[in-house]
Scaffold this motif. Structure first.
Motif, PDB file in Angstrom:
ATOM      1  N   ASP A  66       0.811  -1.211   0.000  1.00 11.48           N
ATOM      2  CA  ASP A  66       0.000   0.000   0.000  1.00 11.48           C
ATOM      3  C   ASP A  66       0.843   1.260   0.000  1.00 11.48           C
ATOM      4  N   HIS A  67       2.082   1.153   0.475  1.00 14.02           N
ATOM      5  CA  HIS A  67       2.972   2.311   0.509  1.00 14.02           C
ATOM      6  C   HIS A  67       4.018   2.269  -0.601  1.00 14.02           C
ATOM      7  N   GLY A  68       3.769   1.445  -1.614  1.00 12.36           N
ATOM      8  CA  GLY A  68       4.622   1.436  -2.802  1.00 12.36           C
ATOM      9  C   GLY A  68       5.944   0.727  -2.643  1.00 12.36           C
ATOM     10  N   GLN A  69       6.152  -0.021  -1.551  1.00  6.65           N
ATOM     11  CA  GLN A  69       7.407  -0.736  -1.326  1.00  6.65           C
ATOM     12  C   GLN A  69       7.266  -2.155  -1.899  1.00  6.65           C
ATOM     13  N   HIS A  70       7.299  -2.223  -3.227  1.00  7.77           N
ATOM     14  CA  HIS A  70       6.914  -3.456  -3.902  1.00  7.77           C
ATOM     15  C   HIS A  70       7.895  -4.603  -3.688  1.00  7.77           C
ATOM     16  N   SER A  71       9.192  -4.315  -3.721  1.00  7.53           N
ATOM     17  CA  SER A  71      10.160  -5.395  -3.541  1.00  7.53           C
ATOM     18  C   SER A  71      10.056  -5.980  -2.144  1.00  7.53           C
ATOM     19  N   ALA A  72       9.896  -5.128  -1.139  1.00 10.81           N
ATOM     20  CA  ALA A  72       9.733  -5.622   0.229  1.00 10.81           C
ATOM     21  C   ALA A  72       8.443  -6.423   0.354  1.00 10.81           C
ATOM     22  N   ALA A  73       7.367  -5.918  -0.242  1.00 10.64           N
ATOM     23  CA  ALA A  73       6.084  -6.624  -0.160  1.00 10.64           C
ATOM     24  C   ALA A  73       6.190  -8.027  -0.733  1.00 10.64           C
ATOM     25  N   SER A  74       6.825  -8.155  -1.881  1.00  4.33           N
ATOM     26  CA  SER A  74       6.913  -9.483  -2.504  1.00  4.33           C
ATOM     27  C   SER A  74       7.694 -10.445  -1.633  1.00  4.33           C
ATOM     28  N   ARG A  75       8.719  -9.957  -0.929  1.00  2.98           N
ATOM     29  CA  ARG A  75       9.495 -10.847  -0.075  1.00  2.98           C
ATOM     30  C   ARG A  75       8.712 -11.273   1.157  1.00  2.98           C
ATOM     31  N   TYR A  76       7.863 -10.418   1.671  1.00  3.74           N
ATOM     32  CA  TYR A  76       7.006 -10.834   2.781  1.00  3.74           C
ATOM     33  C   TYR A  76       5.981 -11.866   2.310  1.00  3.74           C
ATOM     34  N   TRP A  77       5.413 -11.671   1.134  1.00  5.92           N
ATOM     35  CA  TRP A  77       4.478 -12.681   0.627  1.00  5.92           C
ATOM     36  C   TRP A  77       5.193 -14.014   0.418  1.00  5.92           C
ATOM     37  N   ILE A  78       6.415 -13.963  -0.099  1.00  4.22           N
ATOM     38  CA  ILE A  78       7.172 -15.196  -0.306  1.00  4.22           C
ATOM     39  C   ILE A  78       7.499 -15.854   1.032  1.00  4.22           C
ATOM     40  N   ALA A  79       7.873 -15.052   2.032  1.00  6.12           N
ATOM     41  CA  ALA A  79       8.137 -15.602   3.361  1.00  6.12           C
ATOM     42  C   ALA A  79       6.892 -16.284   3.917  1.00  6.12           C
ATOM     43  N   GLY A  80       5.741 -15.638   3.725  1.00  4.68           N
ATOM     44  CA  GLY A  80       4.492 -16.251   4.166  1.00  4.68           C
ATOM     45  C   GLY A  80       4.216 -17.548   3.440  1.00  4.68           C
ATOM     46  N   LEU A  81       4.549 -17.599   2.149  1.00  4.45           N
ATOM     47  CA  LEU A  81       4.352 -18.828   1.375  1.00  4.45           C
ATOM     48  C   LEU A  81       5.170 -19.972   1.960  1.00  4.45           C
ATOM     49  N   HIS A  82       6.419 -19.695   2.309  1.00  9.14           N
ATOM     50  CA  HIS A  82       7.259 -20.717   2.932  1.00  9.14           C
ATOM     51  C   HIS A  82       6.638 -21.198   4.242  1.00  9.14           C
ATOM     52  N   SER A  83       6.151 -20.256   5.040  1.00  8.37           N
ATOM     53  CA  SER A  83       5.565 -20.621   6.334  1.00  8.37           C
ATOM     54  C   SER A  83       4.301 -21.453   6.153  1.00  8.37           C
ATOM     55  N   ALA A  84       3.438 -21.034   5.242  1.00 11.30           N
ATOM     56  CA  ALA A  84       2.202 -21.781   4.992  1.00 11.30           C
ATOM     57  C   ALA A  84       2.506 -23.173   4.451  1.00 11.30           C
TER      58      ALA A  84
END
Length: 441
Positions: free
Chosen positions: A222-240
């Motif tokens: 939402d704050h335009g930090q796209h590279s950081a956002a994608s890494r958090y989604w990927i981290a969540g994917l690993h956890s899930a």
């Protein structure tokens, strides 16, 4: 992009990590100068000379570059150009055994200013989605925790309750306590890494990490930090994946696909969603993924596939056990189906039906989803522009801008700004001059 056959200049890598082309980067430098009451003559051609021809920016321009790259001015030595430009981290942690903690730590370290993050290539994201769809998760820790004081039921319950409260906070309020989300996720990551838990508690900790990673990713997005956002989604994917929560994994891939569509890469979005749908189990989850797939296919001009995906989403929405709907898609309603279907039809050129659906969905949206209402209102503005109704479009865009500024929603502001060039064809229409003036800086 870097010149073919040549390693990218450090400034090129840093600029592209910010998602800026040369013209946008030059514009950001000029804005940095204006904030000091000064002027800069930097343009696209000047940036190219710095990156390709080896021209050294003068000391003043380097201070502006540092501001755009968010480098503290005391770390800038103009004589060492370009050595002070932060390096760029690239890539994603591959899915696999023992990958959860490295993926979480990489995401948590994304705010280190000494390393800029490049956008992860779309091909890598599609490969990651395929790996997730075709791989069974490795078993978590056994019922024999590592030595040391074990994590108990009460601790995990407290972490779950805290996460639930953080995740439930209204979007416009999250910005005030954003560091708490990272701190909470960091503590959960440490507990996972320490391994002092039974298997059932380990599953719960991994599910917590997945859910919280998703929330943090959306804050970054939402704050335009796209590279950081994608890494958090990927981290969540690993956890899930480690927790064997297939629907949550599909959710995180769906979010990566949404980001790809937002960044005008529908091919990547469609590739991710096609693979994610192979393992999605709950009808509500599948409905959301099909709706996002329809948006990507419409952007690609694939009419038949788009209509098929919309029909599937409509058929699945509301089916299945309502008490078993995953929390991450429990918000999806007929209003969302109507607006996103309308946006897809708008991309396909069916403007009349698109406008009807967007208007119906916007009217049915609950008042609590104010940020979504703002996004929907920008879609409504776009639907008015297509048939040449600039007055209505300006009114909708102005309403969306006012709302976005009030609640602190930069992503919605960006949507309005993306529409502004199209208003230039209607300079005398009611509301247009005022909108252009407000978005000029």
């Amino acid at each position: 992009m870097a010149e073919e056959g040549r390693a990218p200049h450090p400034l090129t890598a840093a600029r592209e990590a910010r998602g800026l082309n040369r013209g946008q980067f030059a514009d950001a430098i000029r804005k940095a100068a204006r904030r000091r009451g000064l002027r800069s003559g930097v343009d696209r051609a000047r940036v190219r000379k710095w990156e390709i021809d080896g021209v050294r920016p003068d000391a003043v321009s380097q201070t502006y570059i540092a501001e755009v790259l968010e480098v503290p001015v005391e770390e800038v030595d103009p004589r060492s150009w370009p050595a002070w430009v932060p390096p760029v981290d690239q890539g994603a942690v591959p899915l696999g055994h023992a990958s959860t903690v490295p993926a979480l730590r990489e995401a948590l370290h994304t705010m280190d200013r000494r390393t800029l993050l490049s956008a992860i290539p779309g091909s890598a994201l599609v490969i990651l989605a395929g790996s997730w769809a075709g791989t069974e998760p490795a078993a978590l820790a056994s019922d024999h925790p590592r030595p040391g004081a074990p994590v108990g039921e009460d601790v995990v319950t407290l972490l779950e309750e805290t996460s639930a409260r953080l995740n439930a906070l209204a979007t416009e309020q999250r910005q005030h306590i954003a560091p708490l989300y990272d701190a909470h996720l960091a503590r959960i990551t440490d507990l996972i890494d320490e391994g002092r838990y039974t298997r059932p508690l380990g599953v719960r900790l991994h599910n917590l990490a997945a859910s919280l990673s998703q929330t943090v990713a959306w804050i970054r997005f939402d704050h335009g930090q796209h590279s950081a956002a994608s890494r958090y989604w990927i981290a969540g994917l690993h956890s899930a994946h480690a927790g064997n929560d297939r629907d949550m994994g599909a959710a995180l891939l769906s979010d990566l696909a949404y980001q790809a569509s937002w960044r005008h890469d529908p091919s990547t979005a469609a590739g991710i969603l096609t693979k994610a749908l192979r393992r999605t189990t709950h009808p509500a989850a599948s409905a959301l993924l099909h709706l996002r797939l329809a948006r990507a296919q419409a952007a690609l001009g694939e009419r038949r596939a788009t209509l098929s995906a919309i029909n599937t989403a409509e058929r699945l929405l509301g089916t299945g056990d309502p008490g078993d709907v995953p929390a991450w898609c429990s918000w999806m309603s007929p209003a969302d189906l109507a607006v996103d279907s309308g946006q897809a039809l708008l991309d396909l050129g069916d403007t009349h039906r698109a406008h009807e659906l967007i208007r119906e969905g916007q009217a049915a949206l609950p008042a609590s989803r104010i940020k979504t209402y703002g996004v929907f209102t920008t879609y409504q503005a776009k639907s008015y522009l297509e048939p040449g109704k600039p007055e209505e479009a300006a009114a909708a865009a102005t309403e969306a801008l006012d709302l976005a500024l009030r609640i602190g929603a930069p992503r919605c502001v960006e949507l309005v700004h993306d529409l502004v060039p199209r208003f230039a064809a209607f300079p005398d229409a009611a509301g247009v001059p005022e909108l252009l003036a407000r978005t000029a800086t």
